[in-house]
Every structure is written in C-alpha cells, then in structure tokens.
Design a protein around this motif. Structure first.
Motif, PDB file in Angstrom:
ATOM      1  N   GLY A  36       0.826  -1.193   0.000  1.00 44.80           N
ATOM      2  CA  GLY A  36       0.000   0.000   0.000  1.00 44.80           C
ATOM      3  C   GLY A  36       0.860   1.243   0.000  1.00 44.80           C
ATOM      4  O   GLY A  36       2.076   1.185  -0.177  1.00 44.80           O
ATOM      5  N   ARG A  37       0.221   2.343   0.200  1.00 43.38           N
ATOM      6  CA  ARG A  37       0.887   3.630   0.135  1.00 43.38           C
ATOM      7  C   ARG A  37       1.708   3.891   1.396  1.00 43.38           C
ATOM      8  O   ARG A  37       1.205   3.764   2.517  1.00 43.38           O
ATOM      9  CB  ARG A  37      -0.156   4.723  -0.030  1.00 43.38           C
ATOM     10  N   GLU A  38       2.958   4.271   1.187  1.00 46.90           N
ATOM     11  CA  GLU A  38       3.834   4.591   2.313  1.00 46.90           C
ATOM     12  C   GLU A  38       3.437   5.923   2.938  1.00 46.90           C
ATOM     13  O   GLU A  38       2.842   6.771   2.293  1.00 46.90           O
ATOM     14  CB  GLU A  38       5.291   4.681   1.845  1.00 46.90           C
ATOM     15  N   TRP A  39       3.794   6.067   4.205  1.00 44.56           N
ATOM     16  CA  TRP A  39       3.621   7.350   4.871  1.00 44.56           C
ATOM     17  C   TRP A  39       4.842   7.608   5.733  1.00 44.56           C
ATOM     18  O   TRP A  39       5.596   6.704   6.066  1.00 44.56           O
ATOM     19  CB  TRP A  39       2.316   7.390   5.669  1.00 44.56           C
ATOM     20  N   ASP A  40       5.054   8.876   6.029  1.00 45.36           N
ATOM     21  CA  ASP A  40       6.182   9.289   6.854  1.00 45.36           C
ATOM     22  C   ASP A  40       5.723   9.487   8.287  1.00 45.36           C
ATOM     23  O   ASP A  40       4.635  10.011   8.528  1.00 45.36           O
ATOM     24  CB  ASP A  40       6.783  10.605   6.352  1.00 45.36           C
ATOM     25  N   ALA A  41       6.560   9.067   9.213  1.00 47.78           N
ATOM     26  CA  ALA A  41       6.261   9.240  10.634  1.00 47.78           C
ATOM     27  C   ALA A  41       7.496   9.792  11.333  1.00 47.78           C
ATOM     28  O   ALA A  41       8.630   9.493  10.950  1.00 47.78           O
ATOM     29  CB  ALA A  41       5.847   7.923  11.268  1.00 47.78           C
ATOM     30  N   ASP A  42       7.262  10.576  12.331  1.00 43.90           N
ATOM     31  CA  ASP A  42       8.338  11.103  13.166  1.00 43.90           C
ATOM     32  C   ASP A  42       8.870   9.948  14.014  1.00 43.90           C
ATOM     33  O   ASP A  42       8.093   9.225  14.628  1.00 43.90           O
ATOM     34  CB  ASP A  42       7.757  12.207  14.058  1.00 43.90           C
ATOM     35  N   PRO A  43      10.192   9.749  14.048  1.00 42.88           N
ATOM     36  CA  PRO A  43      10.735   8.645  14.846  1.00 42.88           C
ATOM     37  C   PRO A  43      10.348   8.703  16.319  1.00 42.88           C
ATOM     38  O   PRO A  43      10.314   7.670  16.989  1.00 42.88           O
ATOM     39  CB  PRO A  43      12.250   8.785  14.691  1.00 42.88           C
ATOM     40  N   ALA A  62      -5.506 -10.240   5.580  1.00 41.40           N
ATOM     41  CA  ALA A  62      -6.052 -11.493   5.045  1.00 41.40           C
ATOM     42  C   ALA A  62      -7.559 -11.387   4.831  1.00 41.40           C
ATOM     43  O   ALA A  62      -8.084 -11.857   3.815  1.00 41.40           O
ATOM     44  CB  ALA A  62      -5.727 -12.654   5.984  1.00 41.40           C
ATOM     45  N   ASN A  63      -8.269 -10.745   5.747  1.00 43.99           N
ATOM     46  CA  ASN A  63      -9.714 -10.570   5.598  1.00 43.99           C
ATOM     47  C   ASN A  63     -10.044  -9.664   4.413  1.00 43.99           C
ATOM     48  O   ASN A  63     -10.956  -9.956   3.640  1.00 43.99           O
ATOM     49  CB  ASN A  63     -10.318 -10.014   6.886  1.00 43.99           C
ATOM     50  N   ALA A  64      -9.305  -8.561   4.276  1.00 44.56           N
ATOM     51  CA  ALA A  64      -9.539  -7.646   3.155  1.00 44.56           C
ATOM     52  C   ALA A  64      -9.252  -8.348   1.828  1.00 44.56           C
ATOM     53  O   ALA A  64      -9.981  -8.162   0.843  1.00 44.56           O
ATOM     54  CB  ALA A  64      -8.678  -6.405   3.303  1.00 44.56           C
ATOM     55  N   ARG A  65      -8.224  -9.161   1.816  1.00 49.07           N
ATOM     56  CA  ARG A  65      -7.886  -9.888   0.591  1.00 49.07           C
ATOM     57  C   ARG A  65      -8.982 -10.899   0.238  1.00 49.07           C
ATOM     58  O   ARG A  65      -9.336 -11.058  -0.928  1.00 49.07           O
ATOM     59  CB  ARG A  65      -6.540 -10.584   0.769  1.00 49.07           C
ATOM     60  N   SER A  66      -9.517 -11.572   1.239  1.00 48.17           N
ATOM     61  CA  SER A  66     -10.560 -12.565   0.959  1.00 48.17           C
ATOM     62  C   SER A  66     -11.851 -11.905   0.452  1.00 48.17           C
ATOM     63  O   SER A  66     -12.619 -12.526  -0.257  1.00 48.17           O
ATOM     64  CB  SER A  66     -10.860 -13.401   2.207  1.00 48.17           C
ATOM     65  N   ARG A  67     -12.044 -10.644   0.824  1.00 51.34           N
ATOM     66  CA  ARG A  67     -13.222  -9.902   0.335  1.00 51.34           C
ATOM     67  C   ARG A  67     -12.966  -9.249  -1.022  1.00 51.34           C
ATOM     68  O   ARG A  67     -13.860  -8.618  -1.583  1.00 51.34           O
ATOM     69  CB  ARG A  67     -13.605  -8.817   1.349  1.00 51.34           C
ATOM     70  N   GLY A  68     -11.722  -9.357  -1.512  1.00 50.83           N
ATOM     71  CA  GLY A  68     -11.390  -8.771  -2.815  1.00 50.83           C
ATOM     72  C   GLY A  68     -11.089  -7.287  -2.752  1.00 50.83           C
ATOM     73  O   GLY A  68     -11.053  -6.622  -3.781  1.00 50.83           O
ATOM     74  N   GLU A  69     -10.844  -6.762  -1.574  1.00 50.21           N
ATOM     75  CA  GLU A  69     -10.583  -5.329  -1.422  1.00 50.21           C
ATOM     76  C   GLU A  69      -9.145  -4.954  -1.750  1.00 50.21           C
ATOM     77  O   GLU A  69      -8.858  -3.799  -2.054  1.00 50.21           O
ATOM     78  CB  GLU A  69     -10.911  -4.883   0.005  1.00 50.21           C
ATOM     79  N   VAL A  70      -8.238  -5.911  -1.660  1.00 49.55           N
ATOM     80  CA  VAL A  70      -6.827  -5.689  -1.989  1.00 49.55           C
ATOM     81  C   VAL A  70      -6.358  -6.858  -2.846  1.00 49.55           C
ATOM     82  O   VAL A  70      -6.911  -7.962  -2.764  1.00 49.55           O
ATOM     83  CB  VAL A  70      -5.940  -5.554  -0.726  1.00 49.55           C
ATOM     84  N   PRO A  71      -5.334  -6.622  -3.683  1.00 42.53           N
ATOM     85  CA  PRO A  71      -4.846  -7.719  -4.541  1.00 42.53           C
ATOM     86  C   PRO A  71      -4.121  -8.790  -3.766  1.00 42.53           C
ATOM     87  O   PRO A  71      -3.677  -8.642  -2.691  1.00 42.53           O
ATOM     88  CB  PRO A  71      -3.912  -7.025  -5.510  1.00 42.53           C
TER      89      PRO A  71
END
Length: 71
Positions: A36-43, A62-71
């Motif tokens: 997914g999309r990276e984000w920056d965080a303060d250490p 795993a749940n999102a993948r089984s629902r087809g929401e992510v590849p």
C-alpha cells in the motif's frame, strides 16, 4: 527511536501498524502490512509493534484480501 528497516512498528499518532521501509531526512518511512501507500512518521512517535498488533494487522489484511478489497 530509529527502528531498523523491516521492523514492525506502530505510528502512535494514527494507531497504524507499518513496516519500516527506510529513513528519509528526519522521518521513518512506513508501509502497511501487505503493501500500500507509504507514509512518513516522526521517529519520536513510533514504537515496536507487539506480537498481538502484528497478528491483528496480518488478520486484517487477510480478511480484506478474501473480500477482494486488496490484490
């Protein structure tokens, strides 16, 4: 705290679990488990993820993948 690349951490500002992908300037670059999309965080606002937090992130992916929401 400056976590090593590949470590699972929690961004305490957002509550998101991410994998450290690198360090750019004063920030830690994080990516969600499963990609997914990276984000920056303060250490200063990241901490190592607990085993339960890592498992929760893996299960959510795993749940999102089984629902087809992510590849």
């Amino acid at each position: 705290m400056t976590p090593p690349v590949g470590a699972y951490v929690v961004d305490t500002r957002s509550g998101r679990v991410g994998i450290v992908m690198g360090h750019e300037g004063p920030y830690v670059q994080l990516r969600p488990y499963g990609g997914g999309r990276e984000w920056d965080a303060d250490p200063g606002v990241v901490r190592h993820a607990t085993p339960a937090e890592r498992l929760s992130a893996m299960t959510a992916y795993a749940n999102a993948r089984s629902r087809g929401e992510v590849p």
